[in-house]
Design a protein around this motif. Structure first.
Motif, short mmCIF file in Angstrom:
data_model
loop_
_atom_site.label_atom_id
_atom_site.label_comp_id
_atom_site.label_asym_id
_atom_site.label_seq_id
_atom_site.Cartn_x
_atom_site.Cartn_y
_atom_site.Cartn_z
N ALA A 145 0.83 -1.21 0.00
CA ALA A 145 0.00 0.00 0.00
C ALA A 145 0.87 1.26 0.00
O ALA A 145 0.56 2.24 -0.69
CB ALA A 145 -0.93 -0.01 1.21
N TYR A 146 1.95 1.22 0.76
CA TYR A 146 2.87 2.35 0.82
C TYR A 146 3.47 2.63 -0.55
O TYR A 146 3.47 3.77 -1.03
CB TYR A 146 3.98 2.06 1.84
N TRP A 147 3.97 1.60 -1.21
CA TRP A 147 4.60 1.80 -2.52
C TRP A 147 3.58 2.15 -3.59
O TRP A 147 3.88 2.90 -4.51
CB TRP A 147 5.44 0.59 -2.92
N ARG A 148 2.37 1.64 -3.48
CA ARG A 148 1.32 2.02 -4.42
C ARG A 148 1.01 3.51 -4.28
O ARG A 148 0.90 4.22 -5.28
CB ARG A 148 0.08 1.16 -4.16
N ALA A 149 0.91 3.99 -3.05
CA ALA A 149 0.65 5.42 -2.82
C ALA A 149 1.84 6.26 -3.27
O ALA A 149 1.66 7.34 -3.85
CB ALA A 149 0.35 5.66 -1.34
N ASN A 150 3.06 5.78 -3.02
CA ASN A 150 4.26 6.49 -3.43
C ASN A 150 4.33 6.61 -4.95
O ASN A 150 4.58 7.69 -5.48
CB ASN A 150 5.49 5.74 -2.89
N LYS A 151 4.07 5.53 -5.65
CA LYS A 151 4.11 5.57 -7.12
C LYS A 151 3.00 6.45 -7.68
O LYS A 151 3.21 7.16 -8.67
CB LYS A 151 4.02 4.16 -7.70
#
Length: 87
Positions: A8-14
């Protein structure tokens, strides 16, 4: 951070990076190259707005986007890391 939070963190970051790059592309290519003729009808002091955006405005927008990225990443880091932090 568990695996689900990490994704979820990396999805939001991307998503944040993608959105900021879209804004940067629209401003740098759109205002400076594609729409320069209509924008040149607007004047800032002695300079046409299209020229100003190509020389100064796109740099200002880029700096603002850097600050937006820093603030948004701080929020993401706090959201996904504070609950799982072990001090």
């Amino acid at each position: 951070m568990n695996n689900e939070n990490r994704h979820a963190y990396w999805r939001a970051n991307k998503a944040l990076i993608r959105n900021l790059l879209i804004v940067w592309g629209i401003v740098s290519i759109g205002c400076s190259i594609l729409f320069v003729q209509p924008l040149n009808l607007i004047r800032i002091g002695e300079l046409p707005f299209g020229f100003w955006m190509a020389q100064q405005g796109s740099i200002y927008i880029f700096v603002v986007l850097i600050f937006i990225y820093a603030v948004q990443m701080d929020k993401l880091d706090r959201k996904y890391n504070d609950n799982n932090r072990r001090d």
